[in-house]
Design a protein around this motif. Structure first.
Motif, short mmCIF file in Angstrom:
data_model
loop_
_atom_site.label_atom_id
_atom_site.label_comp_id
_atom_site.label_asym_id
_atom_site.label_seq_id
_atom_site.Cartn_x
_atom_site.Cartn_y
_atom_site.Cartn_z
N SER A 34 31.08 36.09 58.45
CA SER A 34 31.19 37.45 58.08
C SER A 34 30.77 37.73 58.61
O SER A 34 30.67 39.48 58.46
N GLU A 58 38.10 28.46 47.84
CA GLU A 58 36.28 29.64 47.23
C GLU A 58 35.38 29.17 48.81
O GLU A 58 34.37 30.43 48.73
N GLU A 61 34.51 32.85 53.01
CA GLU A 61 33.96 33.94 52.29
C GLU A 61 34.33 35.59 52.67
O GLU A 61 34.25 36.45 51.57
N ILE A 63 37.02 36.11 51.61
CA ILE A 63 37.84 37.09 50.24
C ILE A 63 37.52 37.61 49.69
O ILE A 63 37.41 38.52 48.59
N ASP A 64 35.87 37.37 49.62
CA ASP A 64 34.82 38.41 49.08
C ASP A 64 34.23 39.43 49.60
O ASP A 64 34.22 40.28 48.14
N LEU A 65 34.69 39.98 50.62
CA LEU A 65 34.31 40.70 51.48
C LEU A 65 34.88 40.92 52.07
O LEU A 65 34.68 42.49 51.75
N ALA A 89 42.12 34.29 43.58
CA ALA A 89 40.55 33.76 44.09
C ALA A 89 40.38 35.39 44.43
O ALA A 89 38.79 35.14 44.15
N TYR A 90 40.92 36.44 44.83
CA TYR A 90 40.44 37.45 45.29
C TYR A 90 39.85 38.24 44.10
O TYR A 90 38.99 39.26 44.05
N ARG A 92 39.07 36.59 41.04
CA ARG A 92 37.85 36.29 40.89
C ARG A 92 36.77 36.58 41.67
O ARG A 92 35.87 37.41 40.50
N ALA A 93 36.90 36.95 42.93
CA ALA A 93 36.15 37.07 43.46
C ALA A 93 35.77 38.53 43.51
O ALA A 93 33.99 38.73 43.42
N HIS A 94 36.02 39.38 43.15
CA HIS A 94 35.33 40.71 42.67
C HIS A 94 35.91 41.24 41.53
O HIS A 94 35.65 42.49 40.93
N ASN A 95 35.22 40.18 40.44
CA ASN A 95 35.24 40.31 39.19
C ASN A 95 36.59 41.25 38.53
O ASN A 95 35.16 42.02 37.27
#
Length: 171
Positions: A34, A58, A61, A63-65, A89-90, A92-95
Motif C-alpha cells: 500500500s 481480509e 490491505e 480495501i482497508d486504505l 469487507a469494506y 468491516r474494514a472501515h467499521n
C-alpha cells in the motif's frame, strides 16, 4: 512489489509544472503493498471478481486504505458475489456497521463496455469527491446525461458459448 523510487519525484515534478490533477496508476500492487497511499490525496483500488476465496479479501490491505474500490469485469462469473463480498469487507474494514453494504463506496464496472453505467458512476463519484475535497466544481461535457448504476450485462452479440473453440457459425 514496492513502488518506484522515482514516483514521489515524478509527482512533485508534475505539481511544480502546474498540474492540478495527477493520476497515478500502479501495476498490480497485490495484497500487501500500500506504499502508494501516502503519496495520494485519494486512493482508488481496482480489482476483478477473481480474487479467490472470500477469506482472501481480509488480506487485501488496499480495501482497508482505499477511498473507493472498483470491481471491474463485473460481467465475469461471480461478479455479483464479488461486489457483495467486497462491500461487506469494506464495511468491516472501515467499521461502518450502521451503514448498508450497498452504501459503501464499492462500485461494479465493465470498462470494456462503451458508456458503461458503472464507469459513469465511478466518474461522477470521483468528480464529487474532488469537489468536496477541494471546493472546485468539476463536470464533464455530458456528465449530467450519463446513465448511472450497475453495468448493463445485456449484449448486442452474446458471448461465445463456453467451451466453443471456433467462432460463431455464419449460417
Amino acid at each position: 512489489m514496492v513502488r518506484s523510487a522515482a514516483l514521489a519525484d515524478a509527482i512533485a515534478l508534475c505539481r511544480a509544472s502546474g498540474f492540478d490533477l495527477i493520476v497515478v496508476e500502479t501495476s498490480g500492487i497485490g495484497q500487501a503493498d500500500s506504499s502508494i497511499v501516502p503519496l495520494a490525496d485519494m486512493a482508488m483500488y481496482v480489482m476483478t471478481p477473481e480474487f479467490g476465496a472470500q477469506t482472501q479479501l481480509e488480506k487485501i490491505e488496499m480495501i482497508d486504505l482505499a477511498d473507493m474500490v472498483v470491481v471491474n469485469k463485473y460481467d465475469k462469473a461471480g461478479g455479483d458475489d464479488a461486489l457483495r463480498d467486497v462491500r461487506k469487507a469494506y464495511q468491516r474494514a472501515h467499521n461502518r456497521f450502521d451503514d448498508r453494504p450497498e452504501d459503501m463506496p464499492v462500485y461494479a464496472t465493465m470498462a470494456s463496455q462503451f458508456n458503461d453505467r458503472g464507469c459513469n458512476t465511478v466518474y461522477t463519484e470521483l468528480l464529487r469527491r474532488i469537489e468536496a475535497r477541494y471546493g472546485q466544481t468539476l463536470s464533464g461535457r455530458f456528465t449530467s446525461a450519463r446513465l448511472l448504476g450497475l453495468p448493463d450485462r445485456s449484449a448486442i452479440l452474446p458471448a461465445r458459448p463456453s467451451g466453443a473453440g471456433t467462432p460463431w457459425p455464419l449460417s
